[in-house]
Write an enzyme that holds these catalytic residues in place. Structure first.
Site, PDB file in Angstrom:
ATOM      1  N   LYS A  90       0.864  -1.193   0.000  1.00 10.11           N
ATOM      2  CA  LYS A  90       0.000   0.000   0.000  1.00 10.11           C
ATOM      3  C   LYS A  90       0.894   1.234   0.000  1.00 10.11           C
ATOM      4  O   LYS A  90       1.921   1.259   0.707  1.00 10.11           O
ATOM      5  CB  LYS A  90      -0.855  -0.073   1.270  1.00 10.11           C
ATOM      6  CG  LYS A  90      -1.924   0.975   1.449  1.00 10.11           C
ATOM      7  CD  LYS A  90      -2.729   0.645   2.702  1.00 10.11           C
ATOM      8  CE  LYS A  90      -3.892   1.590   2.922  1.00 10.11           C
ATOM      9  NZ  LYS A  90      -4.729   1.182   4.086  1.00 10.11           N
ATOM     10  N   SER A 150      -9.416   0.866   3.037  1.00  9.19           N
ATOM     11  CA  SER A 150      -8.654   1.745   2.173  1.00  9.19           C
ATOM     12  C   SER A 150      -7.545   1.025   1.406  1.00  9.19           C
ATOM     13  O   SER A 150      -6.975   1.615   0.497  1.00  9.19           O
ATOM     14  CB  SER A 150      -8.051   2.891   2.984  1.00  9.19           C
ATOM     15  OG  SER A 150      -7.129   2.396   3.942  1.00  9.19           O
ATOM     16  N   SER A 197      -9.516  -1.618   7.111  1.00  9.97           N
ATOM     17  CA  SER A 197      -8.927  -1.402   5.784  1.00  9.97           C
ATOM     18  C   SER A 197      -8.145  -2.578   5.208  1.00  9.97           C
ATOM     19  O   SER A 197      -7.771  -2.543   4.032  1.00  9.97           O
ATOM     20  CB  SER A 197      -8.040  -0.153   5.793  1.00  9.97           C
ATOM     21  OG  SER A 197      -8.835   1.005   5.895  1.00  9.97           O
TER      22      SER A 197
END
Lengths: 63, 461
Positions: B78, B154, B178
């Site tokens: 990420k 996310s 997330s």
């Protein structure tokens, strides 16, 4: 939310903007108000839960 | 090698000389070039670095040196993880102006030490304040099972990259869900470890008192491989517990027959579409989990997690709100501005409640070893979808996505999300364990995989 409540939230946003020197554009305010209404509703759900004074907060949480 | 090969299979092929790490990396990079224009999972690739690392793995093998457990395995992170030489975006436009990271995040250094090959950085919701995987600056991450649908967020690019077969595993972060949400929407196994288990050093924060890091993969075994390589104390993260590594991989196949497994009732049985309950029922049935259990005050826990997130997040970004407000994703900016306006007494009460709630939930674990609960109330919605019909009412979609994940991460419990391959879309189920017992959740996930109840489905086409 009724008009009085909207007005109160708008005043809170305005006061916070002054206190924190946040440049809040008037066009952003309806969305900020909508978010703040939700967060305050959630905050009150927590606030109304009775806890003894002695309960320690857990800002640095350890599992 | 097949792009769907597991991390374990890739490492074994490299160690045994059936595949070169460079060839594996080149094939993965070619696949990213081909598929990323559709999936929008990667925001940057680290081609030179990857080929150099893979070459070093091949050189070590040729020299007869011992290789690590992830030798030659491609992975990605990420884009809130520091990658040396790159600005750490955290999904934002604002951070594009940051200096390049001087060195990698701790978890990247540990994975590299195990032989893994970093291929790049992944799309995410801005500053991790997101459940959708959409990003106004980079475009939405797209779900490999239906590219008109959300990955969840996310860690959206993490979900898309792993479910799309671009990498066998990738790293995400989880503050309120997330890792678990994109695992559910994309049909993946995701591990959100105990709060403080894995280092967050060298990651861009969101809510310090709730932030976790962890892996997502297409199998429990790969989750465990990555997790074991990343464990261990890190003095650079003040929250990272000073505990020895507790390798899980050797424990995965241990019989789960003696474990007491309950299904979360009450709060976790409402506010969901049928697919979420079907998935839980399948898992419960396979585990012969007939006992129900009530997690007390879960709705209030979710509320308190939301209050802490809004206010801590606002405090983190206050200077950027003062100076760069127009450069935020407008929806994130408006939530952060709202968080800045919340009186402090509400936050302290939320943290007091957190302590109380933790004690109540830990008592439950005196009588059970694991709790099963839905991960999301529905499978992946359409990209751009704003509302959803739940229990006869049309409600705002985004906040509903995390209703089942927030009460669990609020007190840092370890969770493995297992994918149940329903048609047309998969959906996840949370396996929740007591603090520091990731091994229990992973053993149950492995058993469910062996029983074919949990599986990461391969996208059609």
């Amino acid at each position: 939310m009724d008009a009085d409540a909207d007005d109160a939230i708008d005043k809170l946003i305005d006061a916070s903007a002054v206190a924190l020197t946040l440049p809040i554009d008037a066009a952003w305010k309806p969305a900020i108000r909508a978010n703040l209404e939700v967060t305050l509703r959630l905050a009150n759900i927590v606030a109304e839960f009775e806890l003894p004074d002695e309960v320690e907060p857990a800002p640095t949480f350890e599992a | 090698m097949d792009a769907w090969a597991s991390a374990g299979e890739v490492a074994a092929a490299v160690v045994e000389g059936r595949a070169s790490a460079v060839a594996v990396a080149e094939a993965a990079l070619a696949l990213i070039d081909e598929r990323n224009p559709i999936l929008n999972a990667f925001t940057a690739t680290t081609r030179e670095r990857a080929l150099a690392k893979a070459g070093a793995v091949d050189t070590d093998r040729a020299a007869g040196k011992a290789l690590g457990p992830l030798a030659g395995v491609p992975y990605a992170v990420k884009n809130l993880f520091d990658v040396a030489g790159q600005a750490t975006l955290a999904g934002s436009k604002i951070n594009r102006g940051r200096s390049a990271a001087a060195r990698d995040a701790t978890l990247i250094r540990r994975l590299d030490a195990a032989g893994a090959v970093l291929l790049g950085a992944l799309n995410m919701g801005e500053y991790a304040y997101d459940f959708t995987g959409e990003n106004v600056h980079c475009g939405p991450s797209r779900n490999p099972h239906d590219t008109t649908r959300m990955t969840g967020g996310s860690s959206g690019g993490t979900g898309g990259a792993v479910a799309g077969g671009l990498v066998p595993f990738a790293l995400g972060s989880d503050t309120n869900g997330s890792i678990r949400v994109p695992s559910s929407f994309c049909g993946l196994f995701g591990l959100k470890p105990t709060y403080g288990r894995l280092s967050r050093a060298g990651t861009f924060p969101f809510v310090a008192s709730l932030d976790h890091t962890g892996p997502m993969a297409r199998s429990t075994r790969d989750l465990a491989l990555a997790y074991d390589a990343m464990q261990g104390h890190d003095p650079e993260d003040p929250v990272c517990a000073d505990r020895r590594a507790e390798p899980v991989l050797p424990e995965l196949t241990r019989d789960i027959g003696g474990l007491r497994i309950a299904v979360a009732g009450g709060y976790f049985e409402s506010g969901a579409l049928p697919e979420a309950m079907i998935a839980v029922a399948r898992v419960a049935s396979a585990l012969d989990a007939t006992r129900g259990i009530e997690i007390p005050e879960a709705a209030r826990a979710r509320a308190a997690a939301s209050v802490i997130s809004a206010t801590e997040g606002a405090a983190l970004h206050l200077d950027r709100l003062r100076t760069r407000a127009a450069d935020f994703d407008p929806t994130v900016r408006d939530r952060l501005f709202a968080g800045a306006c919340v009186p402090a007494s509400f936050v302290v009460k939320a943290q007091k409640f957190r302590r109380w709630y933790r004690e109540q939930v830990l008592k439950l674990f005196e009588n059970v070893d694991a709790i099963v609960a839905p991960a999301t109330p529905f499978s992946a919605p359409r990209i751009g979808q704003q509302t959803i019909m739940l229990e006869g009412a049309e409600v705002s979609l985004r906040p509903q996505i995390g209703i089942f994940t927030q009460p669990i991460s609020f007190i840092g419990l370890p969770v493995v999300t297992v994918p149940v391959p329903l048609s047309p879309l998969p959906i996840g189920v949370q396996i929740i364990a007591p603090p520091w017992r990731e091994d229990i959740a992973l053993r149950i996930a492995y058993a469910l995989e062996e029983m074919k109840v949990a599986a990461a489905p391969r996208p059609a086409g």
